[in-house]
Design an enzyme around this catalytic site. Sequence first.
Site, PDB file in Angstrom:
ATOM      1  N   ALA A 844       0.841  -1.189   0.000  1.00 57.82           N
ATOM      2  CA  ALA A 844       0.000   0.000   0.000  1.00 57.82           C
ATOM      3  C   ALA A 844       0.878   1.242   0.000  1.00 57.82           C
ATOM      4  O   ALA A 844       1.768   1.374   0.837  1.00 57.82           O
ATOM      5  CB  ALA A 844      -0.912   0.003   1.225  1.00 57.82           C
ATOM      6  N   SER A 863      -3.313   8.138   0.552  1.00 52.26           N
ATOM      7  CA  SER A 863      -2.947   6.717   0.731  1.00 52.26           C
ATOM      8  C   SER A 863      -3.951   5.809   0.056  1.00 52.26           C
ATOM      9  O   SER A 863      -5.091   6.200  -0.219  1.00 52.26           O
ATOM     10  CB  SER A 863      -2.854   6.367   2.216  1.00 52.26           C
ATOM     11  N   HIS A 864      -3.488   4.596  -0.205  1.00 48.22           N
ATOM     12  CA  HIS A 864      -4.326   3.540  -0.780  1.00 48.22           C
ATOM     13  C   HIS A 864      -4.072   2.281   0.030  1.00 48.22           C
ATOM     14  O   HIS A 864      -3.029   1.642  -0.111  1.00 48.22           O
ATOM     15  CB  HIS A 864      -3.954   3.321  -2.252  1.00 48.22           C
ATOM     16  N   ASN A 865      -5.044   1.919   0.885  1.00 53.51           N
ATOM     17  CA  ASN A 865      -4.864   0.748   1.745  1.00 53.51           C
ATOM     18  C   ASN A 865      -5.186  -0.543   1.011  1.00 53.51           C
ATOM     19  O   ASN A 865      -5.722  -0.534  -0.098  1.00 53.51           O
ATOM     20  CB  ASN A 865      -5.752   0.869   2.988  1.00 53.51           C
TER      21      ASN A 865
END
Length: 1003
Positions: A844, A863-865
């Site tokens: 991520a 962010s990109h979880n």
Amino acid sequence: MSSRTTGKHSTLTTVNQKVAPLFIDASHVAAVHTFIAFSAFTSALLLGCALHYKKIVKNGIAGYPEEWFPSVSATIGDWYPERNVFQILIAITSGPRFALIFLQYFISRTSRSALPLWIFFVGIVRTLACGGWVYVTSNDDHDAHDVLMILYIVCNVPWMLGGIMNTPPNHVQVRKRRFFALIIPLVYFFIQHKVHRIPGAYTRYAFFEWGLIFLDVLYDSISGADFRLCNLQIAIGVSLDSGIEHKDIPLPPAHDNKLKSVDDNTPEPNDKISSTVKTQPAIASNEHKSGTRGIIFRGGRLLTPLMKPALRSWLGFAADVYLSYLFWSIITSLLTTLFYFSVWELGLSGAEAALFTYFTPALLGITPLRNWALTKWGRVTLRVLSLIGLAAYRIDDPLERLWAVIGANIAILLSQMADWTTGDGAYQGFLLGVGLVLSSLSKHANHSNNPVWPMLNEETGGYNKTGMVIAVCAILELATRPSSPPIKEEKSGKLKQPPNNAKDIPRNWIASSIALGSLFFTLHCMFTDSSTIIAWSWTGYQDGQPRGPLPHLHGPITLLAQSLGLIIPAVLPTSASTALLSHPLWFAYGCASAFVMYRFRDWTGFLGGLNFAIFCMSILPSVLSQSSAWQGDKVGRRHFVTFLVAILLYLANVWTVAYAFVPGGSYLRERTDLVLAAQLAAISLASWPFGASTRPNSMLRIPSSTRTRIPVILCLLSLSSVLVTLLHWPVVGPTPYKPGTRTFNAGIWTIHFGIDNVGHDSQRRIRDVIRDMKLDVVGLLETDLHRTVYGNRDLTRVAAEELGYYVDLGPGPNLHTWGAALLSKFPIIHSRHHLLPSPHGELAPAIEAVLDVYGTEITVVVSHNGQEEDPLDRELQSKELARIMAASYPRPVVFLGYVVTKPLAPRPAPYDILVNDGLVYDIDQNDWDRWCEYILYRGVYRTAYARVSRGIVTDTELQIGQFVLPRHGYVLTNQTEGSRLLRSFKEDLPEHHVLVPNGILWQ
């Protein structure tokens, strides 16, 4: 029939032919054509202005008085009676126009050059295209009208250049008038009309269009001067009976022509007759039976101006370069087209089987197919079939579009591999390299999208029609090119080697094929876009300045390095070039460059990538030359091995980041280092001792003409890349949408790799939404497209260059994430990239950036979880994000992220961890319709929130928050829910607080 010459004049003697000929000066044909053509357009313009003025100046944007001059299309195609008068007159013009074409061919034809015949053919196509856009108006079929108009304009280039080349040297005034008086303004008006079109300036557009038409007619009128200087006349007579009677018809002065007599073996000295033959080239006649009309052309000297072989050779080279560009364009379009299905399936969809199209060249092992593909018409046919890949942009259904692209790849691969099989490997290697540079340049000029890809159209930045028209011209040149002796096969089916290459065969055909397959993949993976190696090295900002190169500014440096690498084998002597490029030290230089590119960041890593580009491009001609040395029954096996290696590397490269969606992906998880090492190991097979020939100094044979052209064309491409960069350079730096209000809009959007719901590129629609929503700060997710399956694209280029943004791309393709990007109207003081903990699932990415917002420092986190299948990963990633936000306390924070959680979900769900541990607030905790995207904040006033429908741009929504900064020097802490969520009617707020303008609609 006989001819005799006396003094300065000649006579043609006919026997018992009772004809009363009518002589017409051929220049009158040009005059008639000019008069009728001008009458057609002028009458339409005058009638239109007199009868329907306000209607023909009106367009979809504005009317009179803003627009006050009509376009050609509106004038000739919309209203009665001007449309009908024009079409009648233009129909009458067709006779003189075809006569002009024939007469120009007649005075320039020669057996020593195919140029006059080629120009004759172009003239016919040009005339038919003119009739097409005249009679198929924009109201009838807009696309057909545009295609025919573009074809007409494009045909003007070879028609006029060919006319200049065919103008005799002694016709000085004609040559000057043709070139200086007409070509330059025509090109200028074409650029203003079609390229630098200003929205709303329809009147100027119309002036350029009319200027193009009238200059075109004027150009054709210059033919009359040629006819007069040639003393070309047309004799039209009626045969009265079939009897024969002697009659002398005087001919014009010979002007020192070398006329050849018939049945006369004693030439006259004054006429400098050189020989006796059975035909007289100065006179062409058609003899007909009694009662029919005949036409006799008579003239002085038969003009035989030749297009210099060098010029024709340059024209052929230019066509070959463009065909190589089409090869790269069609080949790279296959992976981007099939990846659409993988995006929607989030796993193997079955479309990946299209990758095996790359095995098509193995079919060349079939002798009849290979023999046909090696012929000129076989190559031309395959190239024509490959144009399906360019026309596929018209197909709306993604699956049907994929099938069309597959068919185009089959045709282009067979044609290209047939070219590689001819044994001229060095030349083909140079062409492959120049085509790659041209492809990369076209992407740099078109915001990292290839303008002829089927995933583009007019609305999304495509120039598909233009690309197809130029492709047709290149294929026409190939079809009319003088043939070279074909490579003959022995009875066994093996192709005979050229005599001087018979002993220059590598020791191992498998080794050379493996090396070529790996090099082909490396070029596709790393150098089909000028910003890919920049993305590998990018780490963000420090003290308000970028730490490394910027894609839109420093991309041309990559193109310069590629060009330099290809120039090395072209300018060095054969022995020195072969010794250098096959030496182990040169391969060590390539390995060291690749290591620096992979291991280091910022300018150091970028310099490593530049040197790796030099290495790969420099060995391309020799690697292809070694591989193409194998002919006959090994052709199919050689190509099979080449593309087997390429396919394996394609899959391995994708699996390093997509390991969670493919079987066995865990073995290559985040192991780009292994893939890069495999690439280099395979390429090493082209170096000594594996790829050495029995006579190394004679392996890389480069014609002198190629040595001249390669540096010239590469210098032109390099210069063009610099000019394109300057053209795209914004005049004014980024400025916020609401300056002076201390208000800013922030948004988060998952854009699914820039592919919309029907498989088209979505960059420009994303730009439109961002502009209409006046987003000062926006986080974009799933943006790392610098891989072969994504097309090696940069999704920030359009918005950054056209709207003005500072851009920070998240962790690069060598760090194995789906990507994140931050666009900001405010200066980025410094930024840091994070790889969030991901022990089980996909990596991520996160960007932590400090922005200077109206003089106040604000931390923005994008962010990109990970996915919902890995709860431990999501928990660890959320804790790391909370730590980052808490560490900046009490500085204001805006969080823009993709978080797989439900609103208000308790631990260990990410929501509670982010809000409480990160010391931030949810922008609207009562919005229960959210699932993935969240906006959190601290230290600013939240004034508005919206979730915006995306139309067909992607299947996710855009979330927007509007914030206001506190007074300068004042810090907000311990904000209560009541103070954060005060309600008010929008009518009571200032205009700059309105978040979503009324009437906005996206498609």
